[in-house]
Design an enzyme around this catalytic site. Structure first.
Site, short mmCIF file in Angstrom:
data_model
loop_
_atom_site.label_atom_id
_atom_site.label_comp_id
_atom_site.label_asym_id
_atom_site.label_seq_id
_atom_site.Cartn_x
_atom_site.Cartn_y
_atom_site.Cartn_z
N GLU A 1 -13.81 -20.60 28.06
CA GLU A 1 -12.74 -21.24 28.85
C GLU A 1 -12.35 -20.36 30.02
N ARG B 1 2.58 0.89 15.53
CA ARG B 1 1.32 0.16 15.82
C ARG B 1 1.45 -1.32 15.45
N ASP C 1 -13.84 -16.41 31.73
CA ASP C 1 -13.80 -14.95 31.53
C ASP C 1 -12.43 -14.45 32.00
N THR D 1 -13.67 -14.83 26.55
CA THR D 1 -14.75 -15.21 27.47
C THR D 1 -14.80 -16.71 27.70
N ARG E 1 0.84 -1.20 0.00
CA ARG E 1 0.00 0.00 0.00
C ARG E 1 0.86 1.24 0.00
C1 LIG Z 1 -6.68 -27.22 20.16
C2 LIG Z 1 -6.91 -25.75 19.95
C3 LIG Z 1 -7.83 -25.25 21.02
C4 LIG Z 1 -7.91 -23.75 20.93
C5 LIG Z 1 -9.31 -23.30 20.65
C6 LIG Z 1 -10.27 -23.82 21.69
C7 LIG Z 1 -11.64 -23.44 21.29
C8 LIG Z 1 -12.58 -23.73 22.42
C9 LIG Z 1 -13.84 -23.01 22.18
C10 LIG Z 1 -14.82 -23.06 23.06
C11 LIG Z 1 -14.79 -24.03 24.17
C12 LIG Z 1 -15.22 -23.37 25.42
C13 LIG Z 1 -15.45 -24.14 26.47
C14 LIG Z 1 -15.83 -23.55 27.73
O1 LIG Z 1 -16.01 -22.35 27.87
S1 LIG Z 1 -15.94 -24.70 28.99
C15 LIG Z 1 -16.45 -23.77 30.40
C16 LIG Z 1 -15.35 -22.85 30.87
N1 LIG Z 1 -15.73 -22.33 32.13
C17 LIG Z 1 -14.84 -21.78 32.96
O2 LIG Z 1 -13.68 -21.60 32.65
C18 LIG Z 1 -15.36 -21.44 34.33
C19 LIG Z 1 -14.42 -20.53 35.06
N2 LIG Z 1 -14.59 -20.72 36.50
C20 LIG Z 1 -13.72 -21.56 37.20
O3 LIG Z 1 -12.79 -22.13 36.69
C21 LIG Z 1 -13.98 -21.67 38.68
O4 LIG Z 1 -15.32 -21.37 38.97
C22 LIG Z 1 -13.07 -20.70 39.51
C23 LIG Z 1 -11.66 -21.18 39.42
C24 LIG Z 1 -13.19 -19.29 38.99
C25 LIG Z 1 -13.55 -20.69 40.96
O5 LIG Z 1 -13.57 -22.01 41.37
P1 LIG Z 1 -14.03 -22.39 42.86
O6 LIG Z 1 -14.22 -23.84 42.93
O7 LIG Z 1 -15.14 -21.51 43.30
O8 LIG Z 1 -12.73 -22.17 43.67
P2 LIG Z 1 -11.95 -21.05 44.38
O9 LIG Z 1 -11.75 -19.82 43.57
O10 LIG Z 1 -12.51 -20.89 45.75
O11 LIG Z 1 -10.55 -21.82 44.42
C26 LIG Z 1 -10.43 -22.96 45.31
C27 LIG Z 1 -9.02 -23.48 45.15
O12 LIG Z 1 -8.92 -24.18 43.91
C28 LIG Z 1 -7.86 -23.65 43.14
N3 LIG Z 1 -8.22 -23.80 41.74
C29 LIG Z 1 -9.24 -23.21 41.10
N4 LIG Z 1 -9.26 -23.60 39.81
C30 LIG Z 1 -8.23 -24.47 39.66
C31 LIG Z 1 -7.73 -25.20 38.54
N5 LIG Z 1 -8.30 -25.13 37.34
N6 LIG Z 1 -6.65 -25.98 38.73
C32 LIG Z 1 -6.06 -26.05 39.96
N7 LIG Z 1 -6.48 -25.38 41.07
C33 LIG Z 1 -7.56 -24.59 40.89
C34 LIG Z 1 -7.74 -22.22 43.61
O13 LIG Z 1 -6.47 -21.68 43.31
C35 LIG Z 1 -7.97 -22.38 45.09
O14 LIG Z 1 -6.82 -22.92 45.63
P3 LIG Z 1 -6.47 -22.61 47.19
O15 LIG Z 1 -6.43 -21.12 47.31
O16 LIG Z 1 -5.16 -23.26 47.39
O17 LIG Z 1 -7.61 -23.22 47.96
C1 LIG Z 2 -18.28 -19.06 21.89
C2 LIG Z 2 -18.48 -19.68 23.24
C3 LIG Z 2 -18.31 -21.06 23.40
C4 LIG Z 2 -18.53 -21.66 24.64
N1 LIG Z 2 -18.41 -23.03 24.76
C5 LIG Z 2 -18.69 -23.61 25.94
C6 LIG Z 2 -18.63 -25.04 26.08
O1 LIG Z 2 -18.34 -25.76 25.11
N2 LIG Z 2 -18.94 -25.60 27.28
C7 LIG Z 2 -19.28 -24.81 28.36
O2 LIG Z 2 -19.55 -25.37 29.42
N3 LIG Z 2 -19.33 -23.45 28.27
C8 LIG Z 2 -19.04 -22.84 27.09
N4 LIG Z 2 -19.08 -21.47 26.99
C9 LIG Z 2 -19.49 -20.68 28.15
C10 LIG Z 2 -18.31 -19.93 28.74
O3 LIG Z 2 -17.43 -20.81 29.37
C11 LIG Z 2 -18.81 -18.88 29.72
O4 LIG Z 2 -19.58 -17.94 29.02
C12 LIG Z 2 -17.62 -18.20 30.39
O5 LIG Z 2 -17.02 -19.09 31.32
C13 LIG Z 2 -17.99 -16.90 31.09
O6 LIG Z 2 -18.95 -17.17 32.09
P1 LIG Z 2 -20.29 -16.27 32.18
O7 LIG Z 2 -20.92 -16.29 30.85
O8 LIG Z 2 -21.02 -16.75 33.36
O9 LIG Z 2 -19.74 -14.82 32.46
P2 LIG Z 2 -20.00 -13.93 33.77
O10 LIG Z 2 -19.19 -14.46 34.89
O11 LIG Z 2 -21.44 -13.78 33.97
O12 LIG Z 2 -19.33 -12.57 33.28
C14 LIG Z 2 -20.07 -11.34 33.23
C15 LIG Z 2 -19.19 -10.27 33.85
O13 LIG Z 2 -19.09 -10.54 35.25
C16 LIG Z 2 -17.73 -10.43 35.66
N5 LIG Z 2 -17.49 -11.27 36.83
C17 LIG Z 2 -18.00 -12.49 37.08
N6 LIG Z 2 -17.57 -12.97 38.26
C18 LIG Z 2 -16.78 -12.02 38.79
C19 LIG Z 2 -16.02 -11.89 40.00
N7 LIG Z 2 -16.00 -12.87 40.93
N8 LIG Z 2 -15.30 -10.77 40.19
C20 LIG Z 2 -15.30 -9.79 39.27
N9 LIG Z 2 -16.00 -9.83 38.11
C21 LIG Z 2 -16.73 -10.93 37.88
C22 LIG Z 2 -16.97 -10.90 34.45
O14 LIG Z 2 -15.62 -10.42 34.49
C23 LIG Z 2 -17.76 -10.28 33.30
O15 LIG Z 2 -17.30 -8.96 33.10
C24 LIG Z 2 -18.88 -20.85 25.75
C25 LIG Z 2 -19.02 -19.47 25.60
C26 LIG Z 2 -18.82 -18.89 24.36
C27 LIG Z 2 -18.98 -17.39 24.21
#
Ligand SMILES: CCCCCCCC/C=C\C/C=C/C(=O)SCCNC(=O)CCNC(=O)[C@H](O)C(C)(C)COP(=O)(O)OP(=O)(O)OC[C@H]1O[C@@H](n2cnc3c(N)ncnc32)[C@H](O)[C@@H]1OP(=O)(O)O
Ligand SMILES: Cc1cc2nc3c(=O)[nH]c(=O)nc-3n(C[C@H](O)[C@H](O)[C@H](O)COP(=O)(O)OP(=O)(O)OC[C@H]3O[C@@H](n4cnc5c(N)ncnc54)[C@H](O)[C@@H]3O)c2cc1C
Length: 560
Positions: A320, A229, A322, A318, A206
């Site tokens: 796996e 950038r 947030d 978001t 460009r």
């Molecule tokens: C091959 C290419 C692939 C690339 C592309 C991939 C594409 C995929 C596309 C979409 C797929 C999407 C799938 C999904 O979204 S699946 C759902 C995902 N959801 C989440 O990630 C939920 C997030 N929330 C949590 O993980 C938990 O609720 C939490 C960790 C935020 C809170 O957990 P909770 O049980 O309430 O515990 P505490 O915070 O009180 O912690 C307790 C204790 O446990 C420890 N801990 C928490 N998590 C973990 C962990 N994962 N492993 C090890 N330890 C963990 C934490 O540190 C505390 O420890 P302590 O202080 O020593 O007690």
């Molecule tokens: C494209 C896509 C694919 C997905 N695939 C899967 C799948 O295959 N399997 C599956 O199980 N799930 C799946 N999900 C769901 C996904 O894992 C959740 O949407 C994600 O974990 C976020 O959780 P939530 O939607 O409850 O967000 P929320 O937690 O409701 O987030 C809303 C707002 O609240 C804030 N927030 C929440 N908690 C706190 C806190 N304690 N302190 C401060 N701020 C906070 C967040 O930062 C965010 O700004 C998928 C989502 C998308 C978008």
């Protein structure tokens, strides 16, 4: 995620039964954890799995609207089975969230089984980019499954209904998410390198303004603003690749340790996968949008490949986990580590630098010239001092609160920044370690050293406030870093196209008229335009119905 969930939480017997079926696509599985009412808060999930000792079954049920499974990929139309996360209830007691294998659809005609209601949750961001994925909704009406479909590696329910917790950390329930988070970091590097490849190649062809007496105009890649950038994004693509390779090593190492019941690095794995997933996906989402803008108007065309890349990529911030929720997990671990410093317990792994607290809390950066910033030791120490001082400041502020949890909540914005500082230190450290290795190819090491310095000094410049507020740098040293950054851009410029060619993407994979390897953009843009369905007719549909009456009416009015 269906497969790693069974691998991580299923017994040997369960793995032997279910994994071959999944590998051969005799069943199609999904990971059904998130619900309409809860995603981040896994312990808040409402779906229930109640053990019935009369029939040796679990009854899976959706007690409320918000307990509907919502979002799982593949759930809406494709999957025949799911790993369902539900509250395990036995002998009248709720034992919290556990995984269960549940069949959703008939293997004969794919119809939903009795008691199962499921479908797709509807269109998503980006006008269809992610609509190839049937993210679904799922409700259970007292669906019965055999007891042996509870994933029982981490805990069991006996035939009599007794709950037995294995001697493994309950956090292994979250192991599947850890696995995907570490793979998402490598995925960030791939997505970012695609966007950067498009933007660098297009910026090289460009030309806008700057022609002298009728000569050629200036390549936009020669403008310092375009370089300031674009080149940090190029450096980030390499940085995320190298830290992703290291994270994969860490994950493999932790997994091997788990096999021998060594749980010592579980926390490190959680902090690194959660933090690196958050930082790399946020940076990559922002970078893809920046690459679109770097391509001007043509970047907004679908044929540039950038709108679709952006729309498909941004949910990574978001899914796996947030990114804020994950960074707060890192912050919790940082606070725990700081609190243990006085106990004499030496931090290990990526937290090891915090053991140098006496030195890092009072160290003075020794940089005196811009060139000094090419010394990795100065960069490393500056990033360590910034991260440690931010963490200690947060810990001190929390310590002044009436209680720890309240303090953590009040200071969570600062904790977020401290977590980012810690994760950026890891990325910089792994880049420095990488360029210290033997790297084949004439001149390659020098180019990677340039990119390592660009990533580090750009990050320092962007977060200079942290470095100044913590006293890790003086304003003069910050200015010298920015001066050196400009010099580095000039060194990257001659190799910029080669550095994106090195990603070795085919034109097909890149999917971008702007990023063509041959740079023959304008004829390709023009040719692509005529494929637009709107151009199938010369006079647009609707002319006679809408435009003609309007034009005629206006013509009449103009003659009055
Ligand atoms: C091959 C290419 C692939 C690339 C592309 C991939 C594409 C995929 C596309 C979409 C797929 C999407 C799938 C999904 O979204 S699946 C759902 C995902 N959801 C989440 O990630 C939920 C997030 N929330 C949590 O993980 C938990 O609720 C939490 C960790 C935020 C809170 O957990 P909770 O049980 O309430 O515990 P505490 O915070 O009180 O912690 C307790 C204790 O446990 C420890 N801990 C928490 N998590 C973990 C962990 N994962 N492993 C090890 N330890 C963990 C934490 O540190 C505390 O420890 P302590 O202080 O020593 O007690
Ligand atoms: C494209 C896509 C694919 C997905 N695939 C899967 C799948 O295959 N399997 C599956 O199980 N799930 C799946 N999900 C769901 C996904 O894992 C959740 O949407 C994600 O974990 C976020 O959780 P939530 O939607 O409850 O967000 P929320 O937690 O409701 O987030 C809303 C707002 O609240 C804030 N927030 C929440 N908690 C706190 C806190 N304690 N302190 C401060 N701020 C906070 C967040 O930062 C965010 O700004 C998928 C989502 C998308 C978008």
């Amino acid at each position: 995620m269906f497969v790693p969930a069974i691998k991580g939480q299923g017994t040997e017997e369960q793995q032997k039964k279910w994994l071959p079926l999944a590998y051969k696509f005799q069943i199609i599985g999904c990971y059904a954890q998130t619900e309409l009412g809860h995603g981040s808060n896994v312990q808040g999930l409402e779906t229930t799995a109640t053990f019935d000792p009369m029939t040796d079954e679990f009854v899976i049920h959706s007690p409320t609207l918000t307990s509907s499974k919502w979002w799982p990929g593949g759930l809406g139309k494709a999957s025949t089975h799911a790993v369902v996360y539900a509250r395990l209830i036995t002998e009248g007691k709720d034992y919290g969230i556990h995984g269960f294998i549940v069949q959703l659809r008939s293997l004969e005609d794919h119809s939903p089984l009795p008691g199962v209601t499921l479908g797709d949750i509807g269109g998503k961001f980006g006008s269809g980019a992610y609509n190839s994925m049937d993210n679904g909704v799922l409700r259970f009406d007292h669906v019965r499954i055999p007891r042996d479909q509870m994933l029982m590696r981490l805990s069991q329910v006996t035939r009599e209904g007794k709950y037995v917790q294995s001697d493994v950390p309950k956090q292994l329930l979250y192991g599947t998410m850890v696995y995907v988070r570490q793979s998402i970091v490598a995925d960030a590097s791939k997505a970012l390198s695609r966007a950067v490849c498009i933007a660098v190649r297009y910026s090289a062809i460009r030309k806008q303004f700057g022609s002298q007496d009728g000569g050629p105009e200036t390549q936009v890649l020669n403008y310092r603003t375009q370089q300031s950038r674009l080149f940090p994004l190029l450096a980030s693509a390499y940085a995320f690749r190298f830290v992703g390779d290291w994270l994969n090593w860490l994950y493999t190492d932790v997994t091997q340790k788990l096999e021998v019941k060594d749980y010592s690095t579980l926390q490190e794995a959680h902090a690194c996968t959660a933090g690196l997933k958050a930082v790399t996906t946020s940076a990559t989402a922002d970078a893809i949008e920046e690459c679109r803008k770097l391509c001007g108007g043509h970047g907004y065309l679908n044929s540039s490949g950038l709108p679709e890349l952006f729309a498909v990529y941004v949910p990574a911030c978001t899914y796996e986990g947030d990114n804020v929720v994950l960074l707060l997990q890192v912050a919790r671990i940082l606070m725990k580590t700081v609190s243990q410093l006085t106990s004499g317990k030496q931090p290990v792994g990526t937290m090891a630098y915090m053991g140098k607290v006496q030195h890092l809390m009072q160290s003075k950066c020794a940089v005196k010239t811009a060139e000094d910033w090419l010394n990795p030791a100065f960069i490393q120490e500056a990033f360590e001092a910034r991260a440690l001082r931010m963490a200690v400041n947060c810990a001190q502020n929390i310590g002044q609160a009436s209680n720890q949890e309240e303090g953590f909540y009040e200071r969570s914005p600062d904790l977020l920044e401290a977590a980012v500082a810690h994760i950026q230190l890891i990325i910089v450290t792994k880049f420095i370690e990488k360029v210290h290795q033997d790297i084949p190819g004439h001149g390659v090491k020098e180019q990677l050293q340039n990119l390592c310095n660009v990533y580090a000094l750009y990050t320092l410049h962007k977060h200079l406030g942290d470095f100044l507020a913590t006293g890790s740098l003086t304003p003069k040293q910050g200015a010298l870093a920015n001066e050196q950054l400009g010099k580095l851009y000039a060194q990257v410029r001659p190799n910029a196209v080669a550095l994106v060619d090195a990603f070795n993407y085919t034109d097909h994979y890149l999917g971008s008229v702007l990023g063509r390897y041959d740079g023959n953009v304008y004829p390709a843009l023009y040719e692509e335009a005529w494929k637009d369905p709107l151009n199938e007719t010369v006079v647009p549909e609707g002319y006679h119905e809408y435009l003609r009456p309007l034009l005629k009416q206006q013509l009449k009015l103009s003659r009055l």
